[in-house]
Design an enzyme around this catalytic site. Structure first.
Site, PDB file in Angstrom:
ATOM      1  N   TYR A 256     -12.438  -1.635  -3.669  1.00 51.81           N
ATOM      2  CA  TYR A 256     -11.340  -2.555  -4.004  1.00 51.81           C
ATOM      3  C   TYR A 256     -10.846  -3.269  -2.737  1.00 51.81           C
ATOM      4  O   TYR A 256     -10.731  -4.498  -2.705  1.00 51.81           O
ATOM      5  CB  TYR A 256     -10.177  -1.806  -4.667  1.00 51.81           C
ATOM      6  CG  TYR A 256      -8.850  -2.467  -4.386  1.00 51.81           C
ATOM      7  CD1 TYR A 256      -8.519  -3.694  -4.973  1.00 51.81           C
ATOM      8  CD2 TYR A 256      -7.939  -1.917  -3.478  1.00 51.81           C
ATOM      9  CE1 TYR A 256      -7.324  -4.327  -4.668  1.00 51.81           C
ATOM     10  CE2 TYR A 256      -6.755  -2.551  -3.168  1.00 51.81           C
ATOM     11  CZ  TYR A 256      -6.449  -3.762  -3.763  1.00 51.81           C
ATOM     12  OH  TYR A 256      -5.279  -4.394  -3.439  1.00 51.81           O
ATOM     13  N   HIS A 257     -10.519  -2.470  -1.690  1.00 48.22           N
ATOM     14  CA  HIS A 257      -9.989  -3.094  -0.481  1.00 48.22           C
ATOM     15  C   HIS A 257     -11.018  -4.070   0.108  1.00 48.22           C
ATOM     16  O   HIS A 257     -10.648  -5.107   0.659  1.00 48.22           O
ATOM     17  CB  HIS A 257      -9.606  -2.018   0.551  1.00 48.22           C
ATOM     18  CG  HIS A 257      -8.367  -1.226   0.196  1.00 48.22           C
ATOM     19  ND1 HIS A 257      -8.425  -0.031  -0.489  1.00 48.22           N
ATOM     20  CD2 HIS A 257      -7.051  -1.446   0.419  1.00 48.22           C
ATOM     21  CE1 HIS A 257      -7.184   0.438  -0.653  1.00 48.22           C
ATOM     22  NE2 HIS A 257      -6.337  -0.392  -0.119  1.00 48.22           N
TER      23      HIS A 257
ATOM     24  N   LYS B 265     -10.784  -7.540  -1.256  1.00 49.00           N
ATOM     25  CA  LYS B 265      -9.716  -8.358  -0.662  1.00 49.00           C
ATOM     26  C   LYS B 265     -10.193  -8.991   0.659  1.00 49.00           C
ATOM     27  O   LYS B 265      -9.779 -10.099   0.996  1.00 49.00           O
ATOM     28  CB  LYS B 265      -8.473  -7.507  -0.390  1.00 49.00           C
ATOM     29  CG  LYS B 265      -7.914  -6.777  -1.577  1.00 49.00           C
ATOM     30  CD  LYS B 265      -7.430  -7.714  -2.645  1.00 49.00           C
ATOM     31  CE  LYS B 265      -5.960  -7.645  -2.879  1.00 49.00           C
ATOM     32  NZ  LYS B 265      -5.540  -8.379  -4.094  1.00 49.00           N
TER      33      LYS B 265
ATOM     34  N   SER C 205     -11.870   1.059   0.629  1.00 47.49           N
ATOM     35  CA  SER C 205     -12.508   1.289  -0.686  1.00 47.49           C
ATOM     36  C   SER C 205     -13.215   0.014  -1.124  1.00 47.49           C
ATOM     37  O   SER C 205     -13.018  -1.047  -0.523  1.00 47.49           O
ATOM     38  CB  SER C 205     -11.447   1.648  -1.737  1.00 47.49           C
ATOM     39  OG  SER C 205     -10.664   0.490  -2.033  1.00 47.49           O
TER      40      SER C 205
ATOM     41  N   THR D  20      -4.002  -7.219   1.214  1.00 50.09           N
ATOM     42  CA  THR D  20      -3.516  -5.848   1.335  1.00 50.09           C
ATOM     43  C   THR D  20      -3.626  -5.364   2.773  1.00 50.09           C
ATOM     44  O   THR D  20      -4.555  -5.755   3.497  1.00 50.09           O
ATOM     45  CB  THR D  20      -4.304  -4.921   0.375  1.00 50.09           C
ATOM     46  OG1 THR D  20      -3.798  -3.614   0.500  1.00 50.09           O
ATOM     47  CG2 THR D  20      -5.790  -4.917   0.663  1.00 50.09           C
TER      48      THR D  20
END
Ligand code: NAD
Ligand code: USQ
Length: 382
Positions: free
Chosen positions: A181-182, A185, A179, A144
């Protein structure tokens, strides 16, 4: 080619499976259907009515010559991963199968831990499975753009030449994700890079921007092929949310000033980028990084575009600046390179008023499925 698509029941994975199958590739979808259970947990649903994966694939078989098979299983379970790779022997593995919502990952400790374990362990299992079963296969991993954050210098495609104390080197571009989530990644990117270096695997990390739209040439062909379209505050991405908000007379929810700038691309370009990466594999041992987006916009620019088109169609649309629930810069420099996919032949579909009109019309058609209480953000980063 034989292409395994992990996460092939999701928003990007389903249209990619159709697109690649329509071009003659043999597809195996591996998915544990967890995205559908998040909807139950959050009491929300896709704006568009979607068929089950079983119905989707059955209607592909009944109405097209395309080859799509499925395996329902969790990438966190190594036996599932190894079985899928051994039985299918893929040339390429496209990996979409992660928890991909930043707000979901920021709900509480449990959701942060779930997100990072699901994403990091699933990717690690794939890396070990590829090493054991098909070390020549090309891993195409969805990363991302948010891995980079918003630095005050140009963002390069994965690597940065650095001069330091009279010496120079090309190093992984610094990561300042937005975040939990990020962050997952970023952890994946490091693990994949290590696997390429240590075991000679070949991988492409596609640092994708925010995706908008939902239809592709293939999803339009049959009502049972229709793609999901999320509009809620947890899984809806910003432009798709603005279109859903406009058609029910809800103010467009710009978080803070709206100067937050991101890379964006239409779903039709997502599927084409994956195809281009598959057709042009990374070399053995190479960890290749592409920035996968076509244009950059600030959130306020997007809100103004949707407001203008919606008003021209007769909707009474207004923009509201909400207190930003996230911790992010709201006014900043942003210039990210994105030439490598263009060099491979990507012809971008740039954001047009026609596209916004189609999105608004589609949202209007399904407006009875929009739950207004799912629109306002309730998850904060603080
Ligand atoms: P999605 O949630 O719609 O799809 C993900 C799919 O993976 C779902 O079908 C889910 O059931 C499956 N899945 C999740 N964990 C799994 C596991 N452990 N085992 C098996 N299946 C599992 O998400 P999406 O929008 O299609 O995103 C796909 C990928 O692209 C993600 O990795 C995401 O981080 C990345 N991405 C998405 C966007 C976007 O705007 N949607 C932008 C940039 C990057
Ligand atoms: N935003 C608003 N109003 C809204 C929703 C979002 O102002 O109603 C703002 C957010 O604060 C953020 C920006 O819009 O600054 C983008 O938010 P988003 O929810 O559209 O996207 P994001 O959380 O960044 O995540 C999405 C996908 C994720 C993917 C990422 C790409 O859900 O899977 O990784 O886009 S990127 O942003 O490039 O990292």
């Amino acid at each position: 080619m034989k292409i395994m698509i992990a996460g092939g029941d999701g928003f990007c994975g389903w249209p990619t499976s159709l697109h690649l199958a329509a071009r003659g590739h043999e597809i195996l979808i591996v998915d544990n259907l967890v995205r559908r259970t998040y909807d139950e947990e959050l009491n929300t649903q896709s704006l568009t009515p979607i068929a089950s994966l079983e119905e989707r694939v059955r209607s592909v078989r009944e109405t097209t010559p395309w080859a799509i098979d499925t395996l329902i299983g969790d990438l966190q379970d190594y036996d599932v991963v190894e079985q899928a790779l051994r039985s299918f022997q893929p040339d390429a593995i496209v990996h979409f199968a992660e928890q991909r919502s930043a707000p979901y990952s920021m709900m509480d400790r449990e959701h942060a831990v779930y997100t990072q374990v699901n994403n990091v362990v699933g990717t690690l299992n794939l890396l070990y499975g590829i090493k054991a079963v098909c070390p020549d296969a090309h891993l195409i991993k969805l990363g991302t753009m948010g891995e980079y954050g918003t630095p005050n210098i140009d963002i390069e495609e994965g690597y940065l030449r650095v001069e330091h104390n009279g010496r120079s080197d090309v190093l992984p571009y610094p990561k300042q994700p937005f975040s939990m989530y990020h962050l997952s990644k970023v952890h994946d990117s490091h693990n994949i890079m290590f696997a390429c270096k240590a075991w000679g695997l070949r991988a492409t990390d596609l640092n994708q921007g925010v995706v908008y739209g939902y239809q592709t040439d293939e999803t339009r062909q049959n009502p049972l092929f229709v793609n999901r379209l999320d509009y809620d505050h947890v899984f809806g991405t910003v432009l798709n949310r603005f279109c859903a908000q406009a058609v029910i007379g809800h103010d467009l929810t710009v978080y803070g000033e709206g100067g937050q700038t991101r890379g964006f691309l239409e779903i039709r370009d997502t599927v084409r980028c994956i195809e281009l990466a598959a057709l042009h594999p990374a070399d053995q041992g190479e960890f290749r990084v592409f920035n996968q987006f076509t244009e950059q916009f600030s959130v306020l620019e997007l809100a103004k575009r949707v407001e203008a088109v919606a008003q021209s169609l007769g909707f009474n649309t207004k923009i509201a600046h909400l207190e930003n629930p996230r911790v992010e810069k709201q006014s900043h420099y942003y210039h990210a390179k994105h030439t490598k996919l263009l060099d491979l032949g990507l012809e971008p579909h740039l954001l047009s008023d026609t596209m916004i009109t189609e999105m608004l019309q589609e949202a209007y058609r399904h407006q009875d499925r929009i739950r207004a209480s799912a629109l306002l953000p309730t998850i904060t980063w603080r």
